[in-house]
Design a protein around this motif. Structure first.
Motif, PDB file in Angstrom:
ATOM      1  N   LEU A  83     -89.045  74.481  31.497  1.00 57.01           N
ATOM      2  CA  LEU A  83     -87.941  75.265  30.955  1.00 57.01           C
ATOM      3  C   LEU A  83     -86.599  74.620  31.276  1.00 57.01           C
ATOM      4  O   LEU A  83     -85.640  74.764  30.528  1.00 57.01           O
ATOM      5  CB  LEU A  83     -87.981  76.695  31.507  1.00 57.01           C
ATOM      6  CG  LEU A  83     -89.241  77.491  31.164  1.00 57.01           C
ATOM      7  CD1 LEU A  83     -89.210  78.836  31.881  1.00 57.01           C
ATOM      8  CD2 LEU A  83     -89.377  77.684  29.660  1.00 57.01           C
ATOM      9  N   ASP A  84     -86.530  73.906  32.386  1.00 55.99           N
ATOM     10  CA  ASP A  84     -85.285  73.265  32.793  1.00 55.99           C
ATOM     11  C   ASP A  84     -85.095  71.889  32.157  1.00 55.99           C
ATOM     12  O   ASP A  84     -84.031  71.305  32.266  1.00 55.99           O
ATOM     13  CB  ASP A  84     -85.240  73.106  34.322  1.00 55.99           C
ATOM     14  CG  ASP A  84     -85.098  74.452  35.024  1.00 55.99           C
ATOM     15  OD1 ASP A  84     -84.673  75.423  34.373  1.00 55.99           O
ATOM     16  OD2 ASP A  84     -85.432  74.521  36.218  1.00 55.99           O
ATOM     17  N   ARG A 141     -85.264  84.455  26.603  1.00 52.79           N
ATOM     18  CA  ARG A 141     -84.490  83.993  27.761  1.00 52.79           C
ATOM     19  C   ARG A 141     -84.209  82.499  27.738  1.00 52.79           C
ATOM     20  O   ARG A 141     -83.179  82.048  28.231  1.00 52.79           O
ATOM     21  CB  ARG A 141     -85.260  84.275  29.051  1.00 52.79           C
ATOM     22  CG  ARG A 141     -85.323  85.702  29.455  1.00 52.79           C
ATOM     23  CD  ARG A 141     -86.083  85.777  30.761  1.00 52.79           C
ATOM     24  NE  ARG A 141     -86.382  87.138  31.153  1.00 52.79           N
ATOM     25  CZ  ARG A 141     -87.067  87.439  32.235  1.00 52.79           C
ATOM     26  NH1 ARG A 141     -87.534  86.477  33.028  1.00 52.79           N
ATOM     27  NH2 ARG A 141     -87.312  88.692  32.536  1.00 52.79           N
ATOM     28  N   HIS A 142     -85.164  81.718  27.225  1.00 51.45           N
ATOM     29  CA  HIS A 142     -85.082  80.258  27.385  1.00 51.45           C
ATOM     30  C   HIS A 142     -84.999  79.500  26.063  1.00 51.45           C
ATOM     31  O   HIS A 142     -85.139  78.276  26.061  1.00 51.45           O
ATOM     32  CB  HIS A 142     -86.267  79.763  28.212  1.00 51.45           C
ATOM     33  CG  HIS A 142     -86.277  80.331  29.592  1.00 51.45           C
ATOM     34  ND1 HIS A 142     -85.487  79.829  30.611  1.00 51.45           N
ATOM     35  CD2 HIS A 142     -86.947  81.393  30.119  1.00 51.45           C
ATOM     36  CE1 HIS A 142     -85.695  80.542  31.703  1.00 51.45           C
ATOM     37  NE2 HIS A 142     -86.569  81.492  31.432  1.00 51.45           N
ATOM     38  N   GLY A 143     -84.784  80.209  24.966  1.00 52.55           N
ATOM     39  CA  GLY A 143     -84.621  79.541  23.682  1.00 52.55           C
ATOM     40  C   GLY A 143     -85.870  78.838  23.178  1.00 52.55           C
ATOM     41  O   GLY A 143     -85.792  77.782  22.560  1.00 52.55           O
ATOM     42  N   PRO A 157     -89.119  73.800  22.470  1.00 43.19           N
ATOM     43  CA  PRO A 157     -90.492  73.931  22.950  1.00 43.19           C
ATOM     44  C   PRO A 157     -91.086  75.245  22.453  1.00 43.19           C
ATOM     45  O   PRO A 157     -90.361  76.195  22.153  1.00 43.19           O
ATOM     46  CB  PRO A 157     -90.350  73.934  24.469  1.00 43.19           C
ATOM     47  CG  PRO A 157     -89.034  73.296  24.729  1.00 43.19           C
ATOM     48  CD  PRO A 157     -88.162  73.650  23.555  1.00 43.19           C
ATOM     49  N   ILE A 158     -92.383  75.297  22.385  1.00 37.48           N
ATOM     50  CA  ILE A 158     -93.092  76.479  21.887  1.00 37.48           C
ATOM     51  C   ILE A 158     -93.881  77.102  23.027  1.00 37.48           C
ATOM     52  O   ILE A 158     -94.491  76.401  23.827  1.00 37.48           O
ATOM     53  CB  ILE A 158     -94.050  76.086  20.750  1.00 37.48           C
ATOM     54  CG1 ILE A 158     -93.247  75.550  19.562  1.00 37.48           C
ATOM     55  CG2 ILE A 158     -94.937  77.261  20.335  1.00 37.48           C
ATOM     56  CD1 ILE A 158     -94.096  74.890  18.503  1.00 37.48           C
ATOM     57  N   VAL A 159     -93.872  78.428  23.083  1.00 43.08           N
ATOM     58  CA  VAL A 159     -94.770  79.144  23.967  1.00 43.08           C
ATOM     59  C   VAL A 159     -95.811  79.799  23.063  1.00 43.08           C
ATOM     60  O   VAL A 159     -95.475  80.538  22.137  1.00 43.08           O
ATOM     61  CB  VAL A 159     -94.041  80.170  24.875  1.00 43.08           C
ATOM     62  CG1 VAL A 159     -93.281  81.212  24.090  1.00 43.08           C
ATOM     63  CG2 VAL A 159     -95.020  80.818  25.840  1.00 43.08           C
ATOM     64  N   THR A 191     -95.766  90.243  24.955  1.00 45.06           N
ATOM     65  CA  THR A 191     -94.467  90.679  25.467  1.00 45.06           C
ATOM     66  C   THR A 191     -93.858  89.604  26.353  1.00 45.06           C
ATOM     67  O   THR A 191     -92.671  89.277  26.233  1.00 45.06           O
ATOM     68  CB  THR A 191     -94.615  92.002  26.248  1.00 45.06           C
ATOM     69  OG1 THR A 191     -95.183  92.985  25.371  1.00 45.06           O
ATOM     70  CG2 THR A 191     -93.284  92.482  26.781  1.00 45.06           C
ATOM     71  N   VAL A 192     -94.658  89.042  27.240  1.00 39.04           N
ATOM     72  CA  VAL A 192     -94.163  87.984  28.126  1.00 39.04           C
ATOM     73  C   VAL A 192     -93.694  86.787  27.300  1.00 39.04           C
ATOM     74  O   VAL A 192     -92.625  86.223  27.561  1.00 39.04           O
ATOM     75  CB  VAL A 192     -95.240  87.576  29.157  1.00 39.04           C
ATOM     76  CG1 VAL A 192     -94.860  86.288  29.882  1.00 39.04           C
ATOM     77  CG2 VAL A 192     -95.470  88.714  30.155  1.00 39.04           C
ATOM     78  N   ALA A 193     -94.464  86.398  26.295  1.00 38.78           N
ATOM     79  CA  ALA A 193     -94.067  85.256  25.450  1.00 38.78           C
ATOM     80  C   ALA A 193     -92.740  85.540  24.744  1.00 38.78           C
ATOM     81  O   ALA A 193     -91.867  84.675  24.690  1.00 38.78           O
ATOM     82  CB  ALA A 193     -95.164  84.942  24.438  1.00 38.78           C
ATOM     83  N   ARG A 194     -92.585  86.755  24.203  1.00 37.82           N
ATOM     84  CA  ARG A 194     -91.333  87.103  23.517  1.00 37.82           C
ATOM     85  C   ARG A 194     -90.141  87.083  24.485  1.00 37.82           C
ATOM     86  O   ARG A 194     -89.084  86.559  24.166  1.00 37.82           O
ATOM     87  CB  ARG A 194     -91.449  88.480  22.845  1.00 37.82           C
ATOM     88  CG  ARG A 194     -92.162  88.437  21.513  1.00 37.82           C
ATOM     89  CD  ARG A 194     -92.015  89.750  20.764  1.00 37.82           C
ATOM     90  NE  ARG A 194     -92.697  90.854  21.399  1.00 37.82           N
ATOM     91  CZ  ARG A 194     -93.971  91.168  21.215  1.00 37.82           C
ATOM     92  NH1 ARG A 194     -94.710  90.452  20.412  1.00 37.82           N
ATOM     93  NH2 ARG A 194     -94.510  92.196  21.821  1.00 37.82           N
ATOM     94  N   LEU A 195     -90.322  87.661  25.661  1.00 36.21           N
ATOM     95  CA  LEU A 195     -89.240  87.682  26.651  1.00 36.21           C
ATOM     96  C   LEU A 195     -88.909  86.269  27.129  1.00 36.21           C
ATOM     97  O   LEU A 195     -87.735  85.913  27.258  1.00 36.21           O
ATOM     98  CB  LEU A 195     -89.619  88.566  27.842  1.00 36.21           C
ATOM     99  CG  LEU A 195     -89.663  90.070  27.578  1.00 36.21           C
ATOM    100  CD1 LEU A 195     -90.253  90.803  28.784  1.00 36.21           C
ATOM    101  CD2 LEU A 195     -88.274  90.599  27.263  1.00 36.21           C
ATOM    102  N   LEU A 196     -89.923  85.475  27.375  1.00 33.64           N
ATOM    103  CA  LEU A 196     -89.711  84.092  27.812  1.00 33.64           C
ATOM    104  C   LEU A 196     -88.956  83.308  26.739  1.00 33.64           C
ATOM    105  O   LEU A 196     -88.020  82.573  27.040  1.00 33.64           O
ATOM    106  CB  LEU A 196     -91.072  83.451  28.100  1.00 33.64           C
ATOM    107  CG  LEU A 196     -91.099  82.166  28.894  1.00 33.64           C
ATOM    108  CD1 LEU A 196     -90.576  82.386  30.308  1.00 33.64           C
ATOM    109  CD2 LEU A 196     -92.528  81.629  28.949  1.00 33.64           C
ATOM    110  N   ALA A 197     -89.357  83.496  25.495  1.00 34.82           N
ATOM    111  CA  ALA A 197     -88.694  82.803  24.379  1.00 34.82           C
ATOM    112  C   ALA A 197     -87.233  83.230  24.264  1.00 34.82           C
ATOM    113  O   ALA A 197     -86.347  82.392  24.082  1.00 34.82           O
ATOM    114  CB  ALA A 197     -89.435  83.087  23.077  1.00 34.82           C
TER     115      ALA A 197
END
Length: 192
Positions: free
Chosen positions: A190-191, A33-35, A92-94, A25-31
């Protein structure tokens, strides 16, 4: 470092840790939010078929299961690296999964800050156990819980030895809140 023709491994952010901590879930949300692109390691490796989850392993002690699972994780990690190396992504990949162990990831990254390890507190683990309807019968459940505790403890030891951040999941933050904490940890990547 291993061959990485597209630089994928160098650009990857890693989320490892114990079951029931919301890694996917965290990986999906992070992806979102940050492309980022996402790689779900456990989806590919089918962790429910590891030796610790087979009926024959029910008779073995959790320590033997731990050894078998860690060996399986190491073997499957090589396949994950092959998949990631071949993945040419402009983003980038998470990568997330319980099989992404600190001791396996650390040699690949330029900084330990490219990984986090999520582990549940004991109270949160007990809460999750009470609210999961898909858990197996009690004797097997105890062995599996013991093995999962040992996997989490080993991941924490390994992460701390390698300077990788451990985030304890206690249920006070919802998935979006945990994602905020992980995003803050990965902020410099991420930045970029």
């Amino acid at each position: 470092m291993t061959s990485d023709p597209f630089g994928t491994l160098r650009k990857t952010l890693w989320i490892g840790g114990a079951p029931w901590t919301g890694k996917s879930t965290v990986a999906r949300l992070l992806a979102a939010r940050h492309g980022l692109a996402t790689y779900h390691h456990d989806d590919r490796t089918r962790p429910d078929t590891t030796p610790a989850d087979t009926t024959q392993a029910d008779d073995g002690p959790a320590g033997e299961q731990l050894t078998a699972v860690l060996a399986e994780f190491r073997q499957r990690f090589e396949s994950a690296l092959d998949e990631l190396r071949a993945w040419e992504s402009p983003r980038p990949i998470v990568a997330e999964g319980r099989g992404l162990r600190p001791e396996l990831v650390a040699p690949l990254v330029d900084s330990p800050s490219r990984m986090v390890v999520l582990v549940p507190t004991e109270l949160f683990r007990q809460h999750q156990l009470r609210h999961r309807s898909d858990e197996p019968a009690i004797p097997r459940q105890r062995t599996r819980l013991t093995r999962d505790r040992m996997l989490a403890a080993q991941a924490v030891r390994s992460a701390r030895e390698l300077g990788i951040r451990v985030i304890e999941i206690d249920g006070r933050l919802d998935p979006a809140g945990v994602t905020d904490v992980v995003a803050e940890h990965f902020r410099e990547y991420l930045d970029a």
